[in-house]
Design a protein around this motif. Structure first.
Motif: not given
Length: 339
Positions: A178-191
């Motif tokens: 999750t931190a990896h996706l946040l660091e790449r600028g994603h602000e809305r992440i499906a889980f």
């Protein structure tokens, strides 16, 4: 080979060998297990009868009598999942060092099926059990231990200090993804997650939420969770279809509870002409063998699957105090997340 009254072949018994050799069944048993106690002449007669009848000793019955079973049972969630296939190979490699044999079954995440296999393995007289608990409690495992069968929890932490276990820190693994996706600028992440009755799913959800909070964001705004009924590719595909059909702008990234669900999610994205990672980044979990071989190589959280199996089998066979082993995961970044 002996014959039934109907003339069909049946497996020859010690009694058949004794009758043909003209000796007692006890003498045949001595030839098989204590040959030095039998004269050369008698031993030759018995061995000749064994050869004529193609007699094969019943190892299972002997092992049950002597308490020296050469089999170990393992029950995993789904042997079709490459993670568990690799884990089973680790178990098998460790057992082979002691000339033991693995009996393997899949619970399919079904507690009743799991309980049935546990009962059958115990009735077979296995030396011990390695179990990845399915949904529900550990009551079945507790009952088996009370009856004297050793158990090690596989890919599952142990709530009991006297029950050994081997698992991976899934809270940390999901937080890394999750931190990896946040660091790449994603602000809305499906889980795409499975049922929370599975320890792995509950822990990975905890890791997702912790990473979002650590980044100073609101999980309610960032995380879009979809619960899958089972952890396979078809469920991943259907979950992605459901996600894309929801009103409003879709998430720009998806974290999947395992690589099988990620495979299904990416399949649906391809069918919907949504490019990975340009329009949807995808991260999986397990880092199974096919992850780097996909058309778009899959970013995934690596678990040491072979080592998990090997260590669990080693704990089962050991004589030391029960251990709770917790391996640390690692994020393997590939093209599917925009590397």
């Amino acid at each position: 080979m002996a014959r039934t009254r109907a003339g069909t072949a049946r497996r020859a018994s010690i009694t058949d060998v004794a009758r043909l050799a003209g000796v007692s069944a006890g003498t045949v048993s001595n030839v098989l297990n204590h040959p030095s106690q039998v004269s050369d002449r008698t031993r030759t007669k018995v061995l000749d009868a064994i050869e004529q009848l193609s007699f094969v000793r019943n190892a299972s019955a002997r092992q049950l009598r002597e308490g020296t079973s050469r089999t170990v049972g393992a029950i995993v969630l789904d042997i079709a999942n490459p993670f568990f296939t690799a884990t089973a190979r680790g178990i098998e490699d460790r057992l082979a060092q002691d000339d033991l044999v693995l009996m393997l079954a899949s619970s399919d995440e079904d507690p009743e099926r799991e309980s049935r296999f546990v009962r059958q393995f115990v009735e077979h007289g296995v030396r011990g059990l390695l179990v990845t608990p399915s949904r529900g409690t550990l009551e079945t495992v507790a009952r088996v231990r009370e009856r004297g069968t050793d158990v090690v929890l596989l890919d599952h932490t142990s709530p009991f200090p006297d029950v050994a276990s081997v698992a991976v820190d899934d809270v940390r693994g999901a937080a890394l993804a999750t931190a990896h996706l946040l660091e790449r600028g994603h602000e809305r992440i499906a889980f795409l997650n499975g049922p929370l009755s599975l320890r792995q799913c509950a822990d990975r959800r905890q890791g997702v939420l912790a990473a979002v909070v650590e980044a100073g964001l609101d999980p309610g705004r960032v995380v879009v969770e979809v619960t899958l009924p089972s952890l396979n590719a078809d469920s991943g595909s259907r979950a992605m279809a459901e996600l894309l059909a929801r009103p409003g702008p879709p998430p720009t990234a998806t974290f999947c509870v395992n690589d099988f669900t990620a495979l299904g999610a990416m399949r649906h994205l391809r069918e919907a002409s949504i490019a990975v990672p340009e329009q949807m980044a995808v991260v999986g979990y397990d880092d199974v063998d096919f992850a780097p071989e996909l058309a778009v190589p899959l970013t995934s959280v690596r678990q040491p699957s072979h080592e998990i199996g090997w260590r669990a089998a080693d704990l089962l066979l050991g004589d030391g105090e029960p251990e709770q082993v917790l391996f640390q995961p690692a994020l393997v970044v590939r093209a599917s997340s925009g590397a």
